[in-house]
Write a protein that holds these residues in place. Structure first.
Motif, PDB file in Angstrom:
ATOM      1  N   ARG A 168     -18.573 -15.709  12.485  1.00 49.27           N
ATOM      2  CA  ARG A 168     -18.748 -14.319  12.052  1.00 49.27           C
ATOM      3  C   ARG A 168     -18.283 -13.311  13.087  1.00 49.27           C
ATOM      4  N   TRP A 169     -18.531 -13.588  14.366  1.00 49.45           N
ATOM      5  CA  TRP A 169     -18.164 -12.612  15.403  1.00 49.45           C
ATOM      6  C   TRP A 169     -16.656 -12.564  15.593  1.00 49.45           C
ATOM      7  N   ASP A 170     -15.993 -13.714  15.489  1.00 52.53           N
ATOM      8  CA  ASP A 170     -14.535 -13.731  15.594  1.00 52.53           C
ATOM      9  C   ASP A 170     -13.901 -12.981  14.426  1.00 52.53           C
ATOM     10  N   LEU A 171     -14.427 -13.210  13.222  1.00 54.09           N
ATOM     11  CA  LEU A 171     -13.905 -12.513  12.056  1.00 54.09           C
ATOM     12  C   LEU A 171     -14.163 -11.016  12.168  1.00 54.09           C
ATOM     13  N   LEU A 172     -15.359 -10.627  12.575  1.00 52.29           N
ATOM     14  CA  LEU A 172     -15.683  -9.209  12.726  1.00 52.29           C
ATOM     15  C   LEU A 172     -14.757  -8.546  13.742  1.00 52.29           C
ATOM     16  N   ALA A 173     -14.526  -9.196  14.868  1.00 53.08           N
ATOM     17  CA  ALA A 173     -13.645  -8.620  15.886  1.00 53.08           C
ATOM     18  C   ALA A 173     -12.241  -8.408  15.325  1.00 53.08           C
ATOM     19  N   ALA A 174     -11.719  -9.393  14.597  1.00 56.96           N
ATOM     20  CA  ALA A 174     -10.374  -9.266  14.020  1.00 56.96           C
ATOM     21  C   ALA A 174     -10.321  -8.137  12.998  1.00 56.96           C
ATOM     22  N   VAL A 175     -11.361  -8.018  12.160  1.00 59.38           N
ATOM     23  CA  VAL A 175     -11.405  -6.941  11.167  1.00 59.38           C
ATOM     24  C   VAL A 175     -11.437  -5.581  11.858  1.00 59.38           C
ATOM     25  N   LEU A 176     -12.293  -5.424  12.869  1.00 58.23           N
ATOM     26  CA  LEU A 176     -12.435  -4.122  13.529  1.00 58.23           C
ATOM     27  C   LEU A 176     -11.177  -3.703  14.275  1.00 58.23           C
ATOM     28  N   VAL A 177     -10.489  -4.649  14.897  1.00 61.46           N
ATOM     29  CA  VAL A 177      -9.231  -4.325  15.580  1.00 61.46           C
ATOM     30  C   VAL A 177      -8.206  -3.824  14.557  1.00 61.46           C
ATOM     31  N   GLY A 178      -8.078  -4.525  13.449  1.00 67.73           N
ATOM     32  CA  GLY A 178      -7.148  -4.107  12.410  1.00 67.73           C
ATOM     33  C   GLY A 178      -7.546  -2.791  11.762  1.00 67.73           C
ATOM     34  N   PHE A 179      -8.840  -2.589  11.571  1.00 68.39           N
ATOM     35  CA  PHE A 179      -9.355  -1.357  10.974  1.00 68.39           C
ATOM     36  C   PHE A 179      -9.023  -0.158  11.854  1.00 68.39           C
ATOM     37  N   ASP A 180      -9.184  -0.312  13.152  1.00 72.81           N
ATOM     38  CA  ASP A 180      -8.867   0.768  14.081  1.00 72.81           C
ATOM     39  C   ASP A 180      -7.391   1.162  13.972  1.00 72.81           C
ATOM     40  N   VAL A 181      -6.519   0.180  13.866  1.00 75.45           N
ATOM     41  CA  VAL A 181      -5.087   0.451  13.718  1.00 75.45           C
ATOM     42  C   VAL A 181      -4.825   1.182  12.409  1.00 75.45           C
ATOM     43  N   ARG A 182      -5.427   0.718  11.312  1.00 72.47           N
ATOM     44  CA  ARG A 182      -5.208   1.337   9.998  1.00 72.47           C
ATOM     45  C   ARG A 182      -5.797   2.738   9.922  1.00 72.47           C
ATOM     46  N   LEU A 183      -6.889   3.002  10.620  1.00 74.96           N
ATOM     47  CA  LEU A 183      -7.451   4.359  10.623  1.00 74.96           C
ATOM     48  C   LEU A 183      -6.470   5.349  11.255  1.00 74.96           C
ATOM     49  N   GLU A 184      -5.706   4.888  12.225  1.00 75.32           N
ATOM     50  CA  GLU A 184      -4.715   5.775  12.837  1.00 75.32           C
ATOM     51  C   GLU A 184      -3.646   6.191  11.844  1.00 75.32           C
ATOM     52  N   ASP A 185      -3.398   5.345  10.815  1.00 81.04           N
ATOM     53  CA  ASP A 185      -2.448   5.724   9.762  1.00 81.04           C
ATOM     54  C   ASP A 185      -2.885   7.006   9.061  1.00 81.04           C
ATOM     55  N   LEU A 186      -4.186   7.263   9.013  1.00 78.66           N
ATOM     56  CA  LEU A 186      -4.702   8.431   8.304  1.00 78.66           C
ATOM     57  C   LEU A 186      -4.457   9.722   9.068  1.00 78.66           C
ATOM     58  N   ALA A 187      -4.159   9.608  10.360  1.00 74.31           N
ATOM     59  CA  ALA A 187      -4.032  10.786  11.203  1.00 74.31           C
ATOM     60  C   ALA A 187      -2.588  11.189  11.490  1.00 74.31           C
ATOM     61  N   VAL A 188      -1.627  10.370  11.119  1.00 73.44           N
ATOM     62  CA  VAL A 188      -0.239  10.667  11.461  1.00 73.44           C
ATOM     63  C   VAL A 188       0.565  11.021  10.215  1.00 73.44           C
ATOM     64  N   SER A 189       1.601  11.796  10.417  1.00 78.14           N
ATOM     65  CA  SER A 189       2.486  12.153   9.315  1.00 78.14           C
ATOM     66  C   SER A 189       3.115  10.883   8.747  1.00 78.14           C
ATOM     67  N   GLY A 190       3.060  10.731   7.456  1.00 72.37           N
ATOM     68  CA  GLY A 190       3.604   9.532   6.818  1.00 72.37           C
ATOM     69  C   GLY A 190       2.662   8.344   6.841  1.00 72.37           C
ATOM     70  N   GLY A 191       1.528   8.480   7.505  1.00 75.25           N
ATOM     71  CA  GLY A 191       0.578   7.384   7.616  1.00 75.25           C
ATOM     72  C   GLY A 191      -0.014   6.934   6.290  1.00 75.25           C
ATOM     73  N   PRO A 192      -0.418   7.878   5.416  1.00 75.66           N
ATOM     74  CA  PRO A 192      -0.934   7.442   4.112  1.00 75.66           C
ATOM     75  C   PRO A 192       0.085   6.632   3.311  1.00 75.66           C
ATOM     76  N   GLN A 193       1.366   6.944   3.466  1.00 78.25           N
ATOM     77  CA  GLN A 193       2.399   6.150   2.784  1.00 78.25           C
ATOM     78  C   GLN A 193       2.469   4.743   3.376  1.00 78.25           C
ATOM     79  N   LEU A 194       2.352   4.637   4.705  1.00 75.66           N
ATOM     80  CA  LEU A 194       2.323   3.312   5.339  1.00 75.66           C
ATOM     81  C   LEU A 194       1.138   2.497   4.840  1.00 75.66           C
TER      82      LEU A 194
END
Length: 193
Positions: free
Chosen positions: A104-130
């Motif tokens: 569970r902890w390995d899966l959670l860590a992988a999800v959170l790392v990816g989630f952090d990257v995807r949240l940055e898509d929301l803040a940049v121009s063209g990010g919602p399209q990505l």
């Protein structure tokens, strides 16, 4: 089960995309351990095919205007429950039932790392399209016949696209009608006849 508190630093119109960002991150985390899954719009992860197909995770998000403004997004993963032949809800599965023992902890860590990257898509121009493109590539819904139960009625047809605001486009009837944008509702994948 896990809940994540997010402090938005992007335009408010992108808030509904937090669910999509977490769904994409979770699918990618599962892919990293050899599990093929997909996003059933808007907030479920499913495993299609294999020994125990079904819903393996669900996501819910809630927004508060603050101050300070926040979004709490929750993720529930079925790691070892339900077991095959158990008393699970119809359509539910687990990673264990599919033959995957996952820390569970390995899966959670992988999800959170990816989630952090995807949240940055929301803040940049063209990010919602990505994010839209990433969601489409991981979609279990687009291209399928679906039924959306909405507060003002039912829309049945073929899911044809996901928009940059996270809405699902459903083309009703025989395919010549204009697509209907669905922002929220209960969605059922219909069986092919």
């Amino acid at each position: 089960l896990v809940s994540v508190l997010v402090r938005p630093h992007w335009p408010s119109g992108n808030h509904p995309l937090v669910t999509s960002a977490l769904a994409v991150a979770a699918v990618d985390a599962l892919a990293g351990i050899g599990v093929r899954s997909a996003v059933k719009w808007p907030n479920d992860l499913v495993i299609e095919g294999g020994p125990a197909p079904g819903k393996v995770a669900g996501i819910l998000a809630e927004h508060t205007s603050g101050p300070p403004e926040a979004i709490v997004v929750g993720l529930g993963f079925n790691l070892a429950w339900p077991t095959p032949g158990g008393d699970a809800p119809v359509g539910a599965t687990s990673l264990w039932a599919c033959g995957h023992i996952v820390g569970r902890w390995d899966l959670l860590a992988a999800v959170l790392v990816g989630f952090d990257v995807r949240l940055e898509d929301l803040a940049v121009s063209g990010g919602p399209q990505l994010l839209r493109e990433a969601h489409l590539a991981r979609s279990a819904t687009v291209g399928r016949r679906v039924r959306a139960d909405l507060p003002n009625g039912i829309v049945e047809g073929t899911a044809v696209d996901i928009t940059t605001d996270g809405s699902l486009l459903i083309r009703p009837g025989g395919g010549s009608n204009d697509p209907v944008a669905v922002t929220a509702g209960d969605l059922i994948h219909l069986k092919s006849v």
